[in-house]
Scaffold this motif. Structure first.
Motif, PDB file in Angstrom:
ATOM      1  N   GLY A  79      24.844  34.300  37.612  1.00 33.17           N
ATOM      2  CA  GLY A  79      24.669  35.431  38.192  1.00 33.17           C
ATOM      3  C   GLY A  79      25.766  36.475  38.689  1.00 33.17           C
ATOM      4  N   VAL A  80      26.865  35.955  38.387  1.00 28.77           N
ATOM      5  CA  VAL A  80      28.202  36.445  38.905  1.00 28.77           C
ATOM      6  C   VAL A  80      28.526  37.866  37.910  1.00 28.77           C
ATOM      7  N   GLU A  81      28.583  38.909  38.847  1.00 24.17           N
ATOM      8  CA  GLU A  81      28.988  40.277  37.769  1.00 24.17           C
ATOM      9  C   GLU A  81      30.444  40.145  37.561  1.00 24.17           C
ATOM     10  N   TYR A  82      30.930  40.179  36.234  1.00 23.18           N
ATOM     11  CA  TYR A  82      32.310  39.895  35.940  1.00 23.18           C
ATOM     12  C   TYR A  82      32.726  40.676  35.093  1.00 23.18           C
ATOM     13  N   ALA A  83      33.885  40.701  34.625  1.00 15.73           N
ATOM     14  CA  ALA A  83      34.610  41.308  33.514  1.00 15.73           C
ATOM     15  C   ALA A  83      35.808  40.630  32.931  1.00 15.73           C
ATOM     16  N   GLU A  84      36.055  40.855  31.693  1.00 16.27           N
ATOM     17  CA  GLU A  84      37.076  39.987  30.955  1.00 16.27           C
ATOM     18  C   GLU A  84      37.887  41.257  30.389  1.00 16.27           C
ATOM     19  N   ILE A  85      39.217  40.975  30.453  1.00 19.54           N
ATOM     20  CA  ILE A  85      40.229  41.746  29.755  1.00 19.54           C
ATOM     21  C   ILE A  85      41.445  41.136  29.276  1.00 19.54           C
ATOM     22  N   SER A  86      42.117  41.502  28.254  1.00 14.72           N
ATOM     23  CA  SER A  86      43.535  40.886  28.079  1.00 14.72           C
ATOM     24  C   SER A  86      44.796  41.430  29.017  1.00 14.72           C
ATOM     25  N   GLU A  87      45.745  40.700  28.950  1.00 11.87           N
ATOM     26  CA  GLU A  87      47.066  41.038  29.455  1.00 11.87           C
ATOM     27  C   GLU A  87      47.351  42.422  29.150  1.00 11.87           C
ATOM     28  N   ASP A  88      47.169  42.936  27.947  1.00 13.57           N
ATOM     29  CA  ASP A  88      47.504  44.112  27.493  1.00 13.57           C
ATOM     30  C   ASP A  88      47.030  45.220  28.217  1.00 13.57           C
ATOM     31  N   ASP A  89      45.627  44.977  28.699  1.00 15.72           N
ATOM     32  CA  ASP A  89      44.762  45.944  29.363  1.00 15.72           C
ATOM     33  C   ASP A  89      45.365  46.247  30.896  1.00 15.72           C
ATOM     34  N   THR A  90      46.036  45.146  31.417  1.00 19.72           N
ATOM     35  CA  THR A  90      46.548  45.249  32.590  1.00 19.72           C
ATOM     36  C   THR A  90      47.851  46.058  32.840  1.00 19.72           C
ATOM     37  N   ARG A  91      48.435  46.695  31.515  1.00 19.30           N
ATOM     38  CA  ARG A  91      49.678  47.429  31.824  1.00 19.30           C
ATOM     39  C   ARG A  91      49.383  49.008  32.001  1.00 19.30           C
ATOM     40  N   VAL A  92      48.187  49.135  31.948  1.00 22.41           N
ATOM     41  CA  VAL A  92      47.623  50.623  32.392  1.00 22.41           C
ATOM     42  C   VAL A  92      47.809  50.442  33.856  1.00 22.41           C
ATOM     43  N   GLN A  93      48.370  51.478  34.292  1.00 23.18           N
ATOM     44  CA  GLN A  93      48.975  51.378  35.840  1.00 23.18           C
ATOM     45  C   GLN A  93      47.546  51.457  36.849  1.00 23.18           C
ATOM     46  N   ASP A  94      46.577  52.158  36.235  1.00 22.71           N
ATOM     47  CA  ASP A  94      45.373  52.587  37.179  1.00 22.71           C
ATOM     48  C   ASP A  94      44.377  51.641  36.873  1.00 22.71           C
ATOM     49  N   VAL A  95      44.538  50.559  36.553  1.00 21.29           N
ATOM     50  CA  VAL A  95      43.398  49.531  36.261  1.00 21.29           C
ATOM     51  C   VAL A  95      42.671  49.054  37.675  1.00 21.29           C
ATOM     52  N   THR A  96      41.421  49.399  37.552  1.00 19.33           N
ATOM     53  CA  THR A  96      40.546  49.069  38.954  1.00 19.33           C
ATOM     54  C   THR A  96      39.571  48.348  38.401  1.00 19.33           C
ATOM     55  N   PHE A  97      38.980  47.730  39.380  1.00 23.58           N
ATOM     56  CA  PHE A  97      37.528  47.286  39.001  1.00 23.58           C
ATOM     57  C   PHE A  97      36.695  46.898  40.095  1.00 23.58           C
ATOM     58  N   HIS A  98      35.484  46.889  39.921  1.00 20.53           N
ATOM     59  CA  HIS A  98      34.501  46.800  40.953  1.00 20.53           C
ATOM     60  C   HIS A  98      33.619  45.491  40.852  1.00 20.53           C
ATOM     61  N   PHE A  99      33.780  44.603  40.128  1.00 22.43           N
ATOM     62  CA  PHE A  99      33.376  43.369  39.931  1.00 22.43           C
ATOM     63  C   PHE A  99      33.711  42.102  40.856  1.00 22.43           C
ATOM     64  N   LYS A 100      32.870  41.429  41.188  1.00 17.63           N
ATOM     65  CA  LYS A 100      33.339  40.388  42.141  1.00 17.63           C
ATOM     66  C   LYS A 100      34.294  39.331  41.343  1.00 17.63           C
ATOM     67  N   LEU A 101      34.428  39.190  39.753  1.00 19.28           N
ATOM     68  CA  LEU A 101      35.094  38.337  39.120  1.00 19.28           C
ATOM     69  C   LEU A 101      35.687  39.143  38.050  1.00 19.28           C
ATOM     70  N   LEU A 102      37.058  38.789  38.019  1.00 24.72           N
ATOM     71  CA  LEU A 102      37.910  39.315  36.854  1.00 24.72           C
ATOM     72  C   LEU A 102      38.482  38.316  36.108  1.00 24.72           C
ATOM     73  N   VAL A 103      38.441  38.119  34.693  1.00 23.72           N
ATOM     74  CA  VAL A 103      38.876  37.055  34.009  1.00 23.72           C
ATOM     75  C   VAL A 103      40.021  37.808  33.103  1.00 23.72           C
ATOM     76  N   ILE A 104      41.181  37.449  33.396  1.00 22.66           N
ATOM     77  CA  ILE A 104      42.298  38.053  32.440  1.00 22.66           C
ATOM     78  C   ILE A 104      42.869  36.840  31.622  1.00 22.66           C
ATOM     79  N   LYS A 105      42.986  37.430  30.204  1.00 20.92           N
ATOM     80  CA  LYS A 105      43.691  36.515  29.272  1.00 20.92           C
ATOM     81  C   LYS A 105      44.712  36.801  28.916  1.00 20.92           C
TER      82      LYS A 105
END
Length: 318
Positions: free
Chosen positions: A55-81
């Motif tokens: 029941g954990v609110e999470y998001a999954e993104i790729s390393e390429d997504d992290t290259r956007v300078q204004d990456v923000t997230f409001h989830f408790k858990l973020l998984v980066i590939k």
């Protein structure tokens, strides 16, 4: 806000056990980032499956997504590939680049994924920083106990000899007793299994050095911090339990070939970056490591280490 950073490589079971212990912390003012370093054991799928079931609110993104300078997230858990496994420093830096752009960022807690934490481990570290604001503490370490022998110290920090380029664990294999229950605001180096890094330190000193694939990242980071006037602390009330070596497949007190190669390679890199001009003791140490493999009749490994040492030296001198 504390950002807790775990690096996973083919270790989803350990990672999930670590995250479950984090959700038992006395303070929940944190967000977790897991960087998967190109695992081949379906780690991302297993972690995502666990998050749904837990029941954990999470998001999954790729390393390429992290290259956007204004990456923000409001989830408790973020998984980066991660796109590739480029080592401990590079994997952590993927997340650190995001974290240092977050407006609510105060601390980042680098944890080995094969640890579990005591419920008060994080609060104790933060309290130590707040109680010693005049000490310019950049990183706080924990009392690290062996997971499978919980009355025994793995370390309470690291120390390194710049002449001989040797890194050793303070308190290693000693029985946990009252002498380890005293905080120390001036240790030489914090162990990378648990490093609470302040925002000021990260913004001032910078990221982990990606020249290291494995080992010596912490001494290098602390050496750079020392040059800028930062202190490093041991927090006795911050207790974690470490499986020690599971992420690099160390078993029965025998180093894996990956461990051996990177120990030699990183020792040479660290010495040429941070130690004195006289390298005779460095090369004596490297020769001794190779000699021990020859004495075990592990000729193939010894020759591999010779090759690694030569290639590392050549790359430094270019």
């Amino acid at each position: 806000m504390v950002y807790i950073l775990l690096l996973n490589y083919n270790g989803w079971r350990d990672t999930i056990e670590c995250v479950e212990s984090l959700f038992k912390l006395s303070s929940q003012n944190f967000k977790i980032i897991i960087v998967d370093n190109k695992s081949i054991d379906n780690s991302v799928e297993e972690i995502n499956k666990w998050a749904i079931n837990f029941g954990v609110e999470y998001a999954e993104i790729s390393e390429d997504d992290t290259r956007v300078q204004d990456v923000t997230f409001h989830f408790k858990l973020l998984v980066i590939k991660a796109n590739d496994n480029r080592g401990f420093a590079a994997g952590n830096n993927i997340a650190l680049n995001i974290i240092r752009c977050q407006l609510d960022f105060e601390y980042v807690w680098l944890l080995n994924n094969d640890t579990i934490v005591d419920t008060k481990a994080l609060d104790a570290q933060i309290k130590l920083v707040h109680d010693n604001l005049n000490s310019k503490i950049g990183i706080v370490g924990s009392k690290i106990l062996f997971y499978y022998k919980r009355d025994t110290i793995q370390n309470i920090g690291l120390k390194y000899d710049k002449k001989f380029c040797l890194v050793s664990e303070v308190g290693n294999y000693q029985h946990d007793n009252e002498k380890f229950d005293v905080d120390n605001l001036n240790i030489q180096c914090v162990c990378g299994a648990s490093m609470l890094i302040t925002k000021n330190f990260l913004m001032d000193v910078g990221l982990l050095d990606e020249d290291y694939f494995l080992y010596y990242e912490e001494p290098d980071l602390c050496e750079r911090g020392t040059l800028k006037g930062y202190n490093f602390a041991y927090c006795s009330k911050s207790i974690i339990y470490h499986k020690h070596g599971s992420s690099i497949k160390v078993h029965k007190n025998k180093k894996s070939i990956l461990s051996d190669i990177n120990a030699v390679r990183s020792k040479i890199i660290f010495s040429y970056k941070n130690c004195s001009d006289k390298k005779i003791f460095l090369w004596i140490g490297v020769f001794y490591t190779i000699l021990k493999r020859l004495m075990r009749l592990d000729i193939k490994r010894a020759l591999k280490l010779v090759s690694v040492a030569i290639k590392t030296y050549e790359s430094i001198k270019k």
